[in-house]
Enzyme design. Structure first.
Site, PDB file in Angstrom:
ATOM      1  N   GLY A  21      -4.779 -22.911  -1.115  1.00  0.00           N
ATOM      2  CA  GLY A  21      -5.963 -22.529  -1.892  1.00  0.00           C
ATOM      3  C   GLY A  21      -5.856 -22.966  -3.334  1.00  0.00           C
ATOM      4  N   GLN A  22      -7.079 -22.678  -4.073  1.00  0.00           N
ATOM      5  CA  GLN A  22      -7.313 -23.135  -5.384  1.00  0.00           C
ATOM      6  C   GLN A  22      -6.336 -22.554  -6.394  1.00  0.00           C
ATOM      7  OE1 GLN A  22     -10.990 -21.662  -7.330  1.00  0.00           O
ATOM      8  NE2 GLN A  22     -10.833 -23.290  -8.813  1.00  0.00           N
ATOM      9  N   ASP A  35       0.863 -21.582   4.483  1.00  0.00           N
ATOM     10  CA  ASP A  35      -0.609 -21.262   4.456  1.00  0.00           C
ATOM     11  C   ASP A  35      -0.832 -21.727   6.058  1.00  0.00           C
ATOM     12  OD1 ASP A  35      -3.260 -21.631   2.163  1.00  0.00           O
ATOM     13  OD2 ASP A  35      -3.389 -22.101   4.342  1.00  0.00           O
ATOM     14  N   ILE A  36      -2.013 -21.314   6.414  1.00  0.00           N
ATOM     15  CA  ILE A  36      -2.493 -21.518   7.858  1.00  0.00           C
ATOM     16  C   ILE A  36      -2.572 -23.045   8.461  1.00  0.00           C
ATOM     17  CG2 ILE A  36      -4.726 -21.399   7.483  1.00  0.00           C
ATOM     18  CD1 ILE A  36      -4.887 -19.568  10.003  1.00  0.00           C
ATOM     19  N   GLY A  87      -0.969 -18.214   1.612  1.00  0.00           N
ATOM     20  CA  GLY A  87      -2.204 -18.732   1.007  1.00  0.00           C
ATOM     21  C   GLY A  87      -2.146 -19.849   0.028  1.00  0.00           C
ATOM     22  N   LYS A 135     -12.716  -6.649  -2.189  1.00  0.00           N
ATOM     23  CA  LYS A 135     -11.648  -6.656  -3.369  1.00  0.00           C
ATOM     24  C   LYS A 135     -11.580  -5.443  -3.864  1.00  0.00           C
ATOM     25  CE  LYS A 135     -10.139 -10.873  -3.209  1.00  0.00           C
ATOM     26  NZ  LYS A 135      -8.747 -11.070  -2.922  1.00  0.00           N
ATOM     27  N   TYR A 163     -17.193  -9.721   0.110  1.00  0.00           N
ATOM     28  CA  TYR A 163     -16.024 -10.463  -0.603  1.00  0.00           C
ATOM     29  C   TYR A 163     -15.818  -9.098  -1.926  1.00  0.00           C
ATOM     30  CZ  TYR A 163     -13.348 -13.192  -4.178  1.00  0.00           C
ATOM     31  OH  TYR A 163     -12.652 -13.518  -5.124  1.00  0.00           O
TER      32      TYR A 163
END
Ligand code: VAH
Length: 320
Positions: free
Chosen positions: A13-14, A36-37, A10, A148, A144
């Site tokens: 991402g940010q 990443d994808i 990943g 988590k 989410y």
């Protein structure tokens, strides 16, 4: 000491973009493999080893770990709060399946460490909202947040059952200029800087007095690496550590921007993300992180705003 070889899942991402760049400075470019994808983010393109990898593909991840002699995995792939509420079952599947297969891989391949981010989104409307403690009522209302918190419990289980050194942080909203946020409820705090520079106005999707815990990405990246480099005996919890730097509202961040762009204006049009934000704490007690491994934030709202606007201005000039 054995050379660490890090796999970032990943990386686009940010957090992933900035964590990849920072880890490469610490461990050497060739010792940090970004995946990443999707195709490489522009900042990662031609900047070091990169591979297309779906976080849900346990077999492909296992093969890459063995082929490259990976010793640590940073699993950053996830669907965030707003996107998760649009696709609850997909969010649960992606966030949990990728974690469990990574933890299993960690045990099977005897990885030295695993990092997996959590969030202040684990807290819900029944949690004390001010100076939210490390241990308290945890009843998340978003998929989410549920994923988590469940993930934190799995990390704690793999540590206790198999001794896996997996570590985690409950990030607040993160603000960055290098990488773009995606699908979060706190994303307004990034969009506002871009809109202030482009159009001198911004319509906030959260109401003016919506206080949320926030942090500049520079602090988050440094804190993550400091956590991962701390001696294992300093980890007093294997749930995620609360982490914080500041709290502000859309009205306050607008005022901080107006110190640089006096004619900037903001108006408010709350959407479905308001209900998510209303269920989260206003401020976080991160004294455990400060006591156990020396966490300390360096940026506040004013210094973050100055840095964000400076870098975004430079970035915009480069793209002209
Ligand atoms: C989100 N940026 O908005 C994430 C973060 C505390 C919020 O986890 O979903």
């Amino acid at each position: 000491m054995k050379q660490e070889k890090i796999l970032i899942v990943g990386a686009g991402g940010q957090i992933g973009v900035e964590l990849t760049l920072a880890l490469r400075k610490v461990y050497g470019t060739d010792n940090v493999i970004a995946t990443d994808i999707k195709e490489a983010h522009p900042l990662l393109k031609d900047s070091g080893p990169y591979a297309i990898l779906n976080a849900m593909d346990a077999a492909a991840t296992h093969a890459l770990v063995k082929k490259e002699g990976i010793t640590q995995i940073y699993l950053l792939a996830a669907l965030l709060s707003a996107t998760g509420e649009k696709n609850p079952h997909k969010a649960w599947e992606i966030n949990m399946q990728s974690l469990i297969s990574t933890l299993d891989l960690g045990v099977q391949e005897k990885l030295t460490k695993i990092y997996w981010p959590s969030s202040i989104a684990v807290f819900g409307p029944t949690t004390p909202t001010s100076n939210t403690p490390q241990q308290t009522v945890v009843e998340p209302r978003t998929v989410y947040g549920i994923s988590k918190y469940a993930g934190e419990l799995w990390c704690q289980y793999y540590n206790q059952r198999w001794g896996l050194d997996v570590r985690s942080l409950r990030y607040p909203g993160l603000i960055s200029w290098k990488s773009e946020p995606g699908g979060g409820t706190t994303d307004y705090a990034v969009e506002i800087y871009h809109e202030a520079l482009k159009h001198k106005k911004y319509t906030s999707f959260l109401s003016e007095n919506t206080y949320l815990p926030m942090m500049y990405m520079d602090d988050a990246i440094r804190g993550t690496i400091e956590l991962m480099e701390a001696p294992a005996e300093q980890m007093k919890t294997r749930m995620a550590y609360n982490l914080s730097a500041m709290s502000f509202s859309p009205k306050e961040i607008a005022a901080a921007i107006q110190k640089h762009i006096p004619d900037f204006t903001i108006d408010y049009a709350p959407d479905f993300r308001q209900a998510i934000a209303d269920g989260w704490p206003k401020s976080i007690d991160d004294s455990a992180a400060r006591a156990d491994w020396g966490w300390k934030n360096e940026f506040d709202l004013d210094s973050m705003s100055a840095d964000m606007l400076k870098h975004l201005k430079e970035k915009m000039l480069q793209t002209v």
